[in-house]
Every structure is written in C-alpha cells, then in structure tokens.
Design an enzyme around this catalytic site. Structure first.
Site, PDB file in Angstrom:
ATOM      1  N   ASP A 204       0.844  -1.206   0.000  1.00  0.00           N
ATOM      2  CA  ASP A 204       0.000   0.000   0.000  1.00  0.00           C
ATOM      3  C   ASP A 204       0.877   1.254   0.000  1.00  0.00           C
ATOM      4  O   ASP A 204       2.094   1.165   0.167  1.00  0.00           O
ATOM      5  CB  ASP A 204      -0.939  -0.023   1.220  1.00  0.00           C
ATOM      6  N   GLU A 207       3.330   1.651   2.655  1.00  0.00           N
ATOM      7  CA  GLU A 207       4.422   0.664   2.634  1.00  0.00           C
ATOM      8  C   GLU A 207       4.330  -0.369   3.748  1.00  0.00           C
ATOM      9  O   GLU A 207       5.342  -0.833   4.255  1.00  0.00           O
ATOM     10  CB  GLU A 207       5.793   1.375   2.731  1.00  0.00           C
TER      11      GLU A 207
HETATM   12  C1  NOJ Z   1       8.194   3.348   6.852  1.00  0.00           C
HETATM   13  C2  NOJ Z   1       6.978   3.633   6.035  1.00  0.00           C
HETATM   14  O1  NOJ Z   1       7.252   4.496   5.013  1.00  0.00           O
HETATM   15  C3  NOJ Z   1       5.868   4.125   6.910  1.00  0.00           C
HETATM   16  O2  NOJ Z   1       4.750   4.435   6.167  1.00  0.00           O
HETATM   17  C4  NOJ Z   1       5.554   3.041   7.870  1.00  0.00           C
HETATM   18  O3  NOJ Z   1       4.508   3.429   8.722  1.00  0.00           O
HETATM   19  C5  NOJ Z   1       6.796   2.648   8.656  1.00  0.00           C
HETATM   20  N1  NOJ Z   1       7.888   2.335   7.765  1.00  0.00           N
HETATM   21  C6  NOJ Z   1       6.508   1.465   9.563  1.00  0.00           C
HETATM   22  O4  NOJ Z   1       6.409   0.319   8.797  1.00  0.00           O
HETATM   23  C1  NOJ Z   2       6.299   7.189   4.547  1.00  0.00           C
HETATM   24  C2  NOJ Z   2       5.027   7.201   3.789  1.00  0.00           C
HETATM   25  O1  NOJ Z   2       4.126   6.303   4.391  1.00  0.00           O
HETATM   26  C3  NOJ Z   2       5.250   6.833   2.348  1.00  0.00           C
HETATM   27  O2  NOJ Z   2       4.036   6.976   1.653  1.00  0.00           O
HETATM   28  C4  NOJ Z   2       6.305   7.698   1.720  1.00  0.00           C
HETATM   29  O3  NOJ Z   2       6.552   7.262   0.424  1.00  0.00           O
HETATM   30  C5  NOJ Z   2       7.577   7.671   2.524  1.00  0.00           C
HETATM   31  N1  NOJ Z   2       7.317   7.958   3.908  1.00  0.00           N
HETATM   32  C6  NOJ Z   2       8.577   8.717   2.009  1.00  0.00           C
HETATM   33  O4  NOJ Z   2       8.039   9.995   2.148  1.00  0.00           O
END
Ligand code: NOJ
Ligand code: NOJ
Length: 472
Positions: A204, A207
């Site tokens: 998603d 991530e």
């Molecule tokens: C990094 C991701 O980009 C973020 O969206 C996520 O909540 C954390 N990892 C934890 O998995």
């Molecule tokens: C975490 C977010 O959940 C993800 O959507 C994004 O791509 C990364 N951070 C980098 O900004």
C-alpha cells in the site's frame, strides 16, 4: 559630502531591508490571506530545493533531506511523481523563467525515471525507491509498490499531452512514448507494466500492507485511461484498446471496496497485514488521496456519494482521536493516515490535511459548474457538516433533494460554505505552522509540534495543490 551621506543612507536602507526580510522569513504572518501567499512562496522554494539537490543525479526528488530518524534521503517513485505533478500544475500557470525551470526539472525527471526503469532491482518496475546516485535500493522494504509506475505514468502522460499541444511531437516520440515492444520509452514502459501487473497484490502507499488497495487501483485506472488517450493520439490504437479493457476491469474491482455495513470505501481487500500493521477499520485517508490523484478521465470524482461518505467517516474518526482536534474544534479537523497508525506515534500529517482541504475546494469547483446535484443518502452527512450544528440558517438536506434547487444564490451559498470548510483545514496548518514556514511530515497529535522527517517534499507539494485547487 552629499555623496557620502547618500552612500551611508543607501547602506542603511539596505541593512533595514535585509533585516526586514530576515524578520519576515522568521515570523508566520498572522493574517490568513497573507499567510497563504507567504506560505506558498516558501513551499515552492523548499520543494524545488529538494529536486535534484547538490550531490544527487539530476531528476532525483528526495523525499526529505533527513538522513536519520527517519532516513528519507532517497528518490521514492510515489513521492517524486506526486511532487512532479505539482510542478506540472505550477508550470501551466507560469511563464518565462519559472516555466523554463519547471520544464527543465520535468525533463530531468523523465530521464532519471527511464534510468530507474532499466536499472535491475529486486522487484522490477514496482520497486519503491532508488538511491540518490541512481543505484537500486536493496534494504529490506515493503515491495513491490505498484502505485509508483501508475503515478509516474499519470504525470508524464499529462505533461506529454501539453507538449503535444505545444507542437513537440518529436520530443514525445523520442523520450515519452513510442509504440514499440518491448518498450523503450518511459510512459510506454509504465503503461505496459500497469496493464500486465495491476491485478497482483502489492504494498500500500504507506508501505505496510500487502493486498489489493483502493489507492493503487484508483491510480492504475487513471493511468490506463489517460494513457490510452495518449496512445490514441500517437497512433497506437491497439494498445489504447488494451489499456481501456484493463481499465474497465479495474473499475469493477474498485466497486468491491465499498462496504455497506461500514458506510465507506475500504482501503485494502485481502489484506495480508502482519500483527504490527493490522487495520480492522480499513478506514484510511489513502482512499481520498487516490481520488485526488486520479482526476481527469477517471469515473472517481469528488461528488460521488460513496466518496463523500468516506470523507465524513474519516473526519468523524480523526476529530475523535486527536487531542488537538478536541482542544481547538474551531479550526478544521487535523487529518492523519488512519486510526490504527502508530508510526512516530500516529499523528496528523501535513499532506493529508492539505489533501482534505484540496478535496473540499474540488467539491466547490464541481458544484459551481453544475445546474443540479442530487444528494444521495450517503452524501447527506458530508453536506450537513459544512454548517455549524447550531446555525439557524443551516439548510435542511434530505436524500434525493437537488442541492442546487433555488438557483444561483443557493449555489453560491454552497460554494462559499465548501470553500470555507476547505479553508478551515488550511487554518489548521496555519495554526501549527513552523515560524520559518517549513513543513515536516507530521504534527504531534497532542502538542501540534511538527515531527518526523523535516522539509518533506510531498508536504510542500500537497499544500501547493490545495492552493491551486482553491484558485486564489
Ligand atoms: C516506513 C513507512 O514508510 C511508513 O509508512 C511506515 O509506517 C513505517 N515504515 C513502519 O512500517
Ligand atoms: C512514509 C510514507 O508512508 C510513504 O508513503 C512515503 O513514500 C515515505 N514515507 C517517504 O516519504
């Protein structure tokens, strides 16, 4: 002597001017209108600073300059594509040097994207991010993330159409889209990838979860519809037909995300969330971000009753879970990602709050174009929420009513109410703004202080998109 005096005076004036500039740069203007202009300028500057910054390959869009806690010093396909979509929107409003700057940034992005496509990675075109020297990233991560190629195809298809109108067919056929297979151009490669892989589970946009996501399906649908139009313009009719066929199937799958019992669109179907990312509610702002990203030819739009129901459900939920929403209910609701979120404590985000503002401006713009609009059962709560509960002049809305019956004045009244509601979300950002106008990723659910990655490029882009949708 006179000369000397004017020299001193000139120096003084310059000094005062520098000081004033310095002071202005450090204080958030209190007046909302002034702030919007000031903030837009800062957002634009800081967004461009994160595009091809020194020490990176041209075309790189860093997610944030932050290199630890969290390390966002990468080129994420999703973030970069959404940021470049903002650059594209700004480009169309700009002239002269500003337009040239945007065009140059876009062409760097086109070339870097093609380089990403031919760089071997562990999951092919769905790989979520690259290092700033262009090398593949092999850290353990949620992959693939198939929304990336779709978002990239959307921005580059739209840009290609503009260039075609401007007579640059040569450039389009050289670098954006040629019919040949296997594909040798960036948009063609993305469209082929989407058309052949959209049906597979992937991660998603946050991530975290493998499954079938509304966000991914929405942007894949839009990429294929808009891409089919480009293919047709370039004489690749058979491909256009194939893309449209896939788009029709995606559209029917999107409908499965609606939950009658919950009354909103579920973010993920067949979720494979591990214990750490379970989301029993499946109520997630990514659904609305999917609608915002898939404007154009998509059947998803801001006036759809089921989308509006999802917005109401999200707003009620965020209003009830964040302390800052309860302590300042006079400001627009701070929006985050989803209720169960705990990343950096699970907070409201700048880009989701700006996104919901943009959504309201889009609803206002849509209504202002219509002669009538029948309110569905599902949309009643959304329109009700545009007025304070204790406002005696508040219109009574029932399912089946034509919202715009009563003519121009009624329409104007709704447009104003929606714009004011949209402004409420921007006022929320104004209230929690850093004095220097910088935006991080999140703001603390209890204190409102900005946290997580600083100078998040996507935050600036979202704010600028909201302002562009607001229109002035
Ligand atoms: C990094 C991701 O980009 C973020 O969206 C996520 O909540 C954390 N990892 C934890 O998995
Ligand atoms: C975490 C977010 O959940 C993800 O959507 C994004 O791509 C990364 N951070 C980098 O900004």
């Amino acid at each position: 002597m006179a000369r000397f005096c004017s020299f001193i005076l000139g120096g003084l004036v310059a000094l005062v001017a520098t000081f004033a500039q310095f002071a202005a740069a450090r204080a958030t203007p209190a007046d909302f209108q002034t702030w919007m202009q000031w903030q837009s300028r800062i957002a634009k500057d800081r967004m461009f600073r994160n595009i091809s910054p020194q020490g990176t390959v041209p075309g790189v869009v860093i997610a944030s300059p932050s290199r630890r806690d969290p390390n966002y010093y990468y080129h994420w396909i999703r973030d970069a594509s959404l940021v470049m979509e903002t650059v594209r929107v700004l480009r169309d409003q700009a002239t002269g040097a500003e337009r040239a700057q945007a065009d140059a940034a876009m062409m760097d992005f086109v070339r870097f994207s093609r380089r990403n496509q031919v760089t071997p990675t562990s999951t092919g075109l769905g790989d979520p991010r690259f290092n700033v020297d262009g090398k593949a990233d092999y850290e353990p991560w949620g992959r693939p993330q198939n929304d990336g190629p779709a978002l990239r195809a959307i921005v580059l298809t739209r840009f290609a159409k503009t260039l075609l109108r401007e007579g640059r067919r040569d450039l389009i056929e050289r670098e954006f889209y040629r019919a040949e297979l296997p594909p040798q151009t960036v948009v063609k490669a993305d469209l082929e990838y989407i058309a052949h892989n959209w049906h597979l589970k992937s991660f998603d946009p946050w991530e975290e979860i493998r499954g079938h996501h509304f966000f991914h399906r929405a942007v894949a649908l839009s990429a294929l519809r808009e891409g089919a139009e480009l293919a047709e313009l370039l004489g690749d009719s058979a491909a256009a037909e194939f893309y449209l066929l896939q788009a029709r199937v995606i559209e029917s799958r999107l409908a499965n995300h609606w939950s009658d019992s919950k009354g909103y669109y579920l973010a993920t179907l067949e979720s494979e969330a591990g214990a750490d990312h379970r989301k029993p509610s499946e109520l997630d702002m990514s659904v609305i971000l999917g609608v915002l990203a898939s404007d154009g030819l998509s059947p998803l739009h801001a006036l759809d009753g089921k989308i509006l129901a999802t917005v109401s459900a999200l707003e009620n939920m965020f209003a009830s879970i964040y302390y800052i929403n309860k302590s300042r209910p006079d400001l627009g609701t701070a929006f985050g990602r989803y209720a169960e979120d705990y990343y950096f404590g699970g907070n409201p985000w700048i880009l989701t709050t700006a996104g919901i503002a943009e959504f309201h401006f889009r609803v206002a713009a849509e209504l202002s174009k219509r002669g009538s609009y029948q309110v569905s059962e599902q949309a009643v709560a959304f329109f009700d929420s545009c007025w304070p509960a204790n406002d005696p002049s508040r219109p009574k809305i029932r399912a089946g009513d034509d919202l715009l019956a009563g003519g121009e004045q009624v329409r104007q009244r709704w447009v104003r109410a929606l714009r004011e509601k949209g402004d409420g979300f921007l006022r929320r950002l104004h209230f929690h703004a850093n004095p220097d106008g910088s935006f991080s990723e999140q703001y603390d659910r209890n204190s409102g202080a900005q946290i997580s990655a600083y100078d998040l490029t996507w935050s600036y882009a979202s704010f600028l998109q909201a302002i562009a949708a607001r229109g002035n």
